[in-house]
Design a protein around this motif. Sequence first.
Motif, mmCIF file in Angstrom:
data_model
loop_
_atom_site.group_PDB
_atom_site.id
_atom_site.type_symbol
_atom_site.label_atom_id
_atom_site.label_comp_id
_atom_site.label_asym_id
_atom_site.label_seq_id
_atom_site.Cartn_x
_atom_site.Cartn_y
_atom_site.Cartn_z
ATOM 1 N N UNK A 1 72.114 77.082 0.621
ATOM 2 C CA UNK A 1 72.748 76.476 -0.555
ATOM 3 C C UNK A 1 73.713 77.417 -1.248
ATOM 4 N N UNK A 2 73.812 78.659 -0.794
ATOM 5 C CA UNK A 2 74.709 79.572 -1.485
ATOM 6 C C UNK A 2 75.892 80.009 -0.618
ATOM 7 N N UNK A 3 75.765 79.871 0.699
ATOM 8 C CA UNK A 3 76.902 80.207 1.566
ATOM 9 C C UNK A 3 77.903 79.062 1.543
ATOM 10 N N UNK A 4 79.206 79.377 1.327
ATOM 11 C CA UNK A 4 80.191 78.312 1.129
ATOM 12 C C UNK A 4 80.201 77.230 2.220
ATOM 13 N N UNK A 5 80.098 77.619 3.488
ATOM 14 C CA UNK A 5 80.184 76.631 4.562
ATOM 15 C C UNK A 5 79.173 75.500 4.409
ATOM 16 N N UNK A 6 77.952 75.858 4.099
ATOM 17 C CA UNK A 6 76.915 74.840 3.936
ATOM 18 C C UNK A 6 76.709 74.521 2.461
ATOM 19 N N UNK A 7 76.923 75.522 1.613
ATOM 20 C CA UNK A 7 76.642 75.358 0.190
ATOM 21 C C UNK A 7 77.547 74.346 -0.494
ATOM 22 N N UNK A 8 78.838 74.375 -0.161
ATOM 23 C CA UNK A 8 79.762 73.461 -0.828
ATOM 24 C C UNK A 8 79.455 72.000 -0.540
ATOM 25 N N UNK A 9 79.280 71.623 0.757
ATOM 26 C CA UNK A 9 78.899 70.223 0.997
ATOM 27 C C UNK A 9 77.597 69.844 0.284
ATOM 28 N N UNK A 10 76.637 70.766 0.268
ATOM 29 C CA UNK A 10 75.382 70.459 -0.418
ATOM 30 C C UNK A 10 75.627 70.270 -1.914
ATOM 31 N N UNK A 11 76.466 71.152 -2.490
ATOM 32 C CA UNK A 11 76.762 71.034 -3.917
ATOM 33 C C UNK A 11 77.401 69.685 -4.228
ATOM 34 N N UNK A 12 78.328 69.264 -3.367
ATOM 35 C CA UNK A 12 78.986 67.967 -3.585
ATOM 36 C C UNK A 12 77.954 66.848 -3.494
ATOM 37 N N UNK A 13 77.072 66.953 -2.510
ATOM 38 C CA UNK A 13 76.029 65.925 -2.358
ATOM 39 C C UNK A 13 75.122 65.894 -3.586
ATOM 40 N N UNK A 14 74.753 67.073 -4.079
ATOM 41 C CA UNK A 14 73.873 67.134 -5.253
ATOM 42 C C UNK A 14 74.549 66.484 -6.453
ATOM 43 N N UNK A 15 75.832 66.822 -6.679
ATOM 44 C CA UNK A 15 76.547 66.261 -7.818
ATOM 45 C C UNK A 15 76.710 64.743 -7.667
ATOM 46 N N UNK A 16 76.958 64.322 -6.432
ATOM 47 C CA UNK A 16 77.116 62.887 -6.205
ATOM 48 C C UNK A 16 75.814 62.144 -6.509
ATOM 49 N N UNK A 17 74.707 62.708 -6.039
ATOM 50 C CA UNK A 17 73.396 62.118 -6.330
ATOM 51 C C UNK A 17 73.171 62.032 -7.827
ATOM 52 N N UNK A 18 73.478 63.152 -8.487
ATOM 53 C CA UNK A 18 73.305 63.245 -9.940
ATOM 54 C C UNK A 18 74.020 62.068 -10.602
ATOM 55 N N UNK A 19 75.282 61.885 -10.212
ATOM 56 C CA UNK A 19 76.108 60.861 -10.840
ATOM 57 C C UNK A 19 75.610 59.451 -10.509
ATOM 58 N N UNK A 20 75.226 59.227 -9.253
ATOM 59 C CA UNK A 20 74.770 57.872 -8.881
ATOM 60 C C UNK A 20 73.471 57.528 -9.596
ATOM 61 N N UNK A 21 72.561 58.486 -9.652
ATOM 62 C CA UNK A 21 71.303 58.197 -10.323
ATOM 63 C C UNK A 21 71.560 57.931 -11.801
ATOM 64 N N UNK A 22 72.423 58.766 -12.383
ATOM 65 C CA UNK A 22 72.776 58.597 -13.788
ATOM 66 C C UNK A 22 73.282 57.182 -14.059
ATOM 67 N N UNK A 23 74.276 56.756 -13.252
ATOM 68 C CA UNK A 23 74.875 55.442 -13.450
ATOM 69 C C UNK A 23 73.909 54.308 -13.191
ATOM 70 N N UNK A 24 73.153 54.422 -12.108
ATOM 71 C CA UNK A 24 72.318 53.268 -11.776
ATOM 72 C C UNK A 24 71.090 53.187 -12.679
ATOM 73 N N UNK A 25 70.554 54.335 -13.071
ATOM 74 C CA UNK A 25 69.395 54.269 -13.951
ATOM 75 C C UNK A 25 69.801 53.848 -15.362
#
Lengths: 183, 412
Positions: free
Chosen positions: B37-61
Amino acid sequence: MKILLMGHPNVGKSVFFNRLTGANVIESNYSGTTVDYTRGYMSLDGKEVEVVDVPGTFSLDPKDRAEEVAVAMLKEAKDAYVICVIDSSKLERGLYLALQIMEEGYSVIIALNMDDVAEDKNIKIDNQKLEQVLGVPVVSTIAIENIGISKVISRLKDAKPVDVEDITVMRAGMNHCGRCGRT
Amino acid sequence: MKLNPDERWDLIDSIARHVVTYGEYRHTLKDAIGELTVKPMTGLPIAIAVMYCFWSVFGSFAGTLCTDGFFVKLFDGYWLPWLQEVFPGKGGWIYSILIDAGGMTNGEFILSDNCFEAFGVLTSGLFVAIGVVLPAIVIFYLMLTLLEDIGYMPRLAVLIDTVLHKIGLHGYAIVPTILSLGCNVPAVTATRILETRKQRFIMMTLLAIFIPCGAQLGIMEEVIPDLIGYVLLYLVIGYFIFGFILNRIVPGKSPEILIDVPQYQKPMMTNVRRKLWMRVSSFFKVAVPFVLLGCVVVNVLYLVGFIQWLGDLLAPVFVGWFGVPKETAGPLIAAFLRKDLAVAQLSVIEMTQYQMLSAVVLVSIYFPCVATFAMMLKEGWKELIGSVAVLTVVVFLYGGIIHLIGKLLGVA
C-alpha cells in the motif's frame, strides 16, 4: 501533583491518557493526532491528580507548532512527574527524549508501550536492567489493551530526579563488568 | 548535568547494547500489505480504490439509503403536512419563519410541498440537520475513523507527497485536507502538524476556500446528484491552481519531512465507537444551532426585504460577472452561517444547470462558515486577514473564470 504524558508521536500517549483519566481524547494510528494538550484527572491514593496529554515530540527542540506546545507544557510544570511513553520496538530513539527530560531534572517513569509490537518483531528488552541503569522505574505496557497501566500508577511514587552523570558512571561500570563478561 | 546530542546517542547506544536483544525478524503478512500500500506501483491503484469505495459508501449510505429512503419520506410525507396543518397563523410572519414561507400564486397563499422549499426553522432546518447532514456526517466519520485506526493515513501521505510539494505543502497535509472534508473546524487546528508558518497559511487558506465539509457534501449528493462531480472537479482544480500560486507568492519555507509510517493495526471497536460519538456530537453541537439560526436569519432578512434589496444591488456582479441569478444573494448570506443550508436554499431557485453549478461552487469558495472563521482567528489574526484577502481575490477571479468557461462551452 501533576503528571505529564510525553513521548514521540504515535506511541499511544492519548490511549494512556484515556485509560488513566477515563476521558475521551481522540486516538488514531498516525502521528500528529494530538496537536494541543488536554487536561484530565485521576485519583492517586485518594487524591485528585492532574494528568496532561501532551502532543507528541521527537525531542525538546521543537520542529512544529504541536511540538512547541509540548515543550512549553514541560517548561511550565517544573515539579511535574513525567510518564515517558516509548514505543518498545523503537527503544533507542524513545530514550533520547527520555534522557533529555531527565537532564532537565524531572521525575520520570518510563512506559515501554506497544510491547506486543516489539514481541512481533522479536525484540526483547530487559526491563530490570534498564531500570537499574537509568535509575527510574520502567514498566512494560500495552495501553490499548489496558495492560500494565495500573503498574505504571503504582510505581509513580518511585519516580525521582536522576543525574545523568550517575547513568554514565553506571554505564562505565557495566562496560567493565567482569562477571557478566560483556563490554 | 546535561549532555550534548553526541554524548546522548553514545549513552543510548551502550544502554541499548546491554538491555535489548534482537531476535530474527520475520516478514509478516502485515508488513507485506504495508509495503503493497505504500509503493507507488501498487499503492496508487489501491489508494484510488480506497477513495472510490469511501465515496460510493458515503453516497449510497447517506444519500440513497438514509435521506431518500427514509428521511425524505418522513419529513415530506408526515412532518411537514402535519406541522402546516396544526400550526396556527398561516401566512403570518411567525408561521413563515418557523414552518413555511410558502409562495403567492395569483394572490393566493400556497404552501410548499417539500422540506427544501418550506424553509422554516422546524421544517427545513430540522430536515437539513437531521435528515441530510446527520447520516452524511456519521458515515463519513465512521469510515475516516476506520482508516485512521488501521493506520492508512500516513501511507496516503507518502503516496501524495510529490504532488503536494508542488503547492508548498507535503504529504502530511493530506491529514488536514481529509479531516476538512468532514468539518473545516477541526481541520484548522490540525494544520499545526505542518512545520512552517507558510505551510500552515497555505493549508488553512486552501481548506477554507476549496474544501467542502461533510454537511455540504451530503446536501449536494441530495439536491444536485448530477452536478456534484463537476462541482468537486472545479474545487480540486482550484485547490491546486491557487495552491501553486500561493506557494510562489507566500514567503517562507516548505521543508521536506520524514513520515513515520506505523504498522497496520486492527481497529478496536470500543475506540471506533467512542471516537465516532465524540466527533458526531461535537459536530452537531456547532452545526444544529447554526442551521436553525441560519433559517431564522434568512427568513427575517427575506421578510424585511433586505435580500431582495441586496440582490438588486449586486445584480450586475451576480448576473454580469458570475453568470448566476440575483436571487443567489440569499443563499450567499446563509452560507456564512451554514453552507449546507445555502446549498439547500439554492436548490429551489429557478436556474439553468450551469448556473446551478456555478452558484454551488461560489457558495463553497466564498467565505468559510462562521465556526471555521472563529477557529482561524484563534490560530492568528494576521493569517485570518491574509486568508480573507486571498479568498476575495479567488472568488472574483475563479467565479469569473467559471462563467467564462461556461460561455466558451456554450452552456452559460
